[in-house]
Design an enzyme around this catalytic site. Structure first.
Site, PDB file in Angstrom:
ATOM      1  N   HIS A 123       0.816  -1.219   0.000  1.00 15.80           N
ATOM      2  CA  HIS A 123       0.000   0.000   0.000  1.00 15.80           C
ATOM      3  C   HIS A 123       0.849   1.268   0.000  1.00 15.80           C
ATOM      4  CE1 HIS A 123      -3.650   2.189   0.220  1.00 15.80           C
ATOM      5  NE2 HIS A 123      -4.356   1.299   0.887  1.00 15.80           N
TER       6      HIS A 123
ATOM      7  N   ASP B 264     -10.342  -4.578 -17.847  1.00 20.01           N
ATOM      8  CA  ASP B 264     -10.640  -5.525 -18.927  1.00 20.01           C
ATOM      9  C   ASP B 264      -9.338  -5.939 -19.613  1.00 20.01           C
ATOM     10  OD1 ASP B 264     -11.503  -6.904 -21.154  1.00 20.01           O
ATOM     11  OD2 ASP B 264     -12.738  -5.273 -21.960  1.00 20.01           O
TER      12      ASP B 264
END
Length: 446
Positions: free
Chosen positions: A167, A383
């Site tokens: 993170h 995608d």
């Protein structure tokens, strides 16, 4: 309706040997400082995410593992810090050593279909350790790949992308930008639609640093109880339009137009506090991540993929939260949310700079709760050529933290799934408190 954690599922995964994927063109070998916001202790961990994709007959004959691996190598030319390693400077400030050592990548096959994971995909996911192999030291902060990716092909032709990222390198918005770039490369683009911007100095403290606000999210408050990590139960709860409509009817007229985030955060905070059965005089805090990209004038540049977030805290006592109606909790959340300005962000950076990394969130207390809203980030839109993800988001909740994740229920209604971790007795009370107001099977996680 069964949640994924209730579904008995076991399967075998056959993994290829892990590879280190490096940029497919030369990059700058340099050292880059992270920002003072990146540098804080609360971000020094690896967060697991998972993306599920269906079979697409138009992609027949293409291996998603190879497609994503090649696209990753191409994307790392621009995002080369992800191929580096974090080091710690003498002053405690983290540095990315951009050395092209690479991202750890694994291809795998599983003898299971997407349908066997259940009709409704939401965390916690069974056998997640099979979907993301945990190698020795792979979750270390320093001298370790900041990103680990496993692509698992399924019997049905679908596949799962599981990853774990450090993170410190980025926030959710930044990771989505990076993963979208991989998707665009996988679909044939040469340059991603959004170019990455490092510029971490923009979220450094001013010189000299000045802490101008009270930051209760970092208070080291004494707690009468701590959140025990054994005997913990994790369940997901679904909130759709029907459930939110019921909650709105509990509010006074002047709060009728509060946001979904404010309403749901306040409600869960109140229910969780009641379920934890804490001392009435104990202070409790509700921390939530706020994206600050638009708080600056001028705004942070498009493409900035560092941690551009702060986590203000709404604070009160257990007694006040329990005895007052839901509207009181909503107002506390609204006040904390409204406090986040450009000056507030600079004040957080100053606090991090002055105290360095030794400023954890006030989360040791059982009464501290944190929420990160991921409903508008768009992880599901990533995608790789097989269409959008069926599910995309964190693989699980933390002991003190939950996520708002966009999903659907068994009726196909769009809503928000919230994974929650609690000790078993508290989870039983939590479910009962929810059911007292929202008498539906979905809200009970059934």
């Amino acid at each position: 309706m069964a949640t994924p954690s209730d579904i008995p599922l076991s399967f075998t995964v056959r993994r290829c040997k892990p590879e280190f994927i490096t940029p497919n063109k030369p990059t700058s070998h340099e050292q880059k400082l992270v920002s003072d916001i990146d540098n804080q202790m609360n971000l020094r961990f690896h967060l697991p995410l998972v993306f599920f994709y269906r079979y697409d007959p138009s992609m027949e004959g293409k291996d998603p593992g190879e497609v994503i691996k090649d696209a990753l190598a191409q994307t790392l030319v621009l995002y080369y810090p992800f191929a580096g390693r974090l080091r710690e400077g003498n002053d405690g400030k983290l540095i990315v050593d951009c050395n092209d050592e690479g991202v750890m990548f694994i291809k795998a096959d599983a003898d299971v279909t997407l349908e066997q994971f259940g009709g409704i995909l939401r965390p916690p996911f069974p056998c997640f350790d099979q979907l993301l192999c945990d190698f020795p030291h792979s979750q270390a902060l320093l001298n370790c790949p900041p990103l680990l990716i496993q692509v698992t092909r399924l019997k049905c032709g679908g596949f799962i992308v599981a990853l774990r990222f450090n993170h410190v390198m980025c926030d959710g918005t930044g990771l989505k930008q990076f993963m979208s770039a991989i998707g665009e490369m996988a679909r044939g683009l040469v340059i991603p639609s959004i170019l990455p911007v490092w510029e971490r100095h923009l979220l450094d403290a001013q010189d000299p640093p000045k802490v101008a606000f009270a930051h209760h999210e970092y208070d080291q408050a004494e707690a009468t109880a701590t959140l025990l990590l054994d005997d913990v139960v994790e369940r997901s709860f679904f909130f759709g339009a029907d459930e939110l409509s019921i909650l709105r009817r509990l509010l006074p007229r002047h709060l009728g137009h509060c946001t979904k985030f404010e309403l749901l955060t306040a409600y869960l905070w109140r229910c969780r506090t009641i379920a934890m059965d804490l001392d009435p005089d104990e202070e409790v805090r509700m921390l939530f991540a706020v994206n600050v990209r638009s708080k600056f004038n001028p705004q942070l540049p498009s493409g900035y993929y560092g941690n551009a977030l702060v986590s203000p805290a709404a604070m009160t006592t257990v007694r006040n939260l329990r005895q007052n109606p839901l509207g009181h909790a909503v107002e506390l959340v609204q006040e904390a949310k409204a406090s986040v300005t450009e000056g507030y962000v600079k004040s957080v950076a100053a606090l991090m700079s002055i105290r360095k990394k030794q400023v954890p969130f006030s989360t040791v207390a059982a009464g501290s709760y944190a929420i990160s809203d991921l409903t508008n980030i768009g992880f599901q839109d990533i995608d790789f050529g097989w269409g959008k993800a069926v599910f995309a988001g964190p693989a699980n909740a933390f002991g003190f933290a939950s996520f708002f994740i966009p999903t659907k229920n068994n009726k196909g209604q769009v809503g928000t799934s919230v994974p929650i971790c609690l000790p078993a007795p508290a989870m039983e009370r939590f479910t009962k408190v929810l059911g007292n107001v929202l008498e539906t099977s979905e809200i009970k996680g059934e």
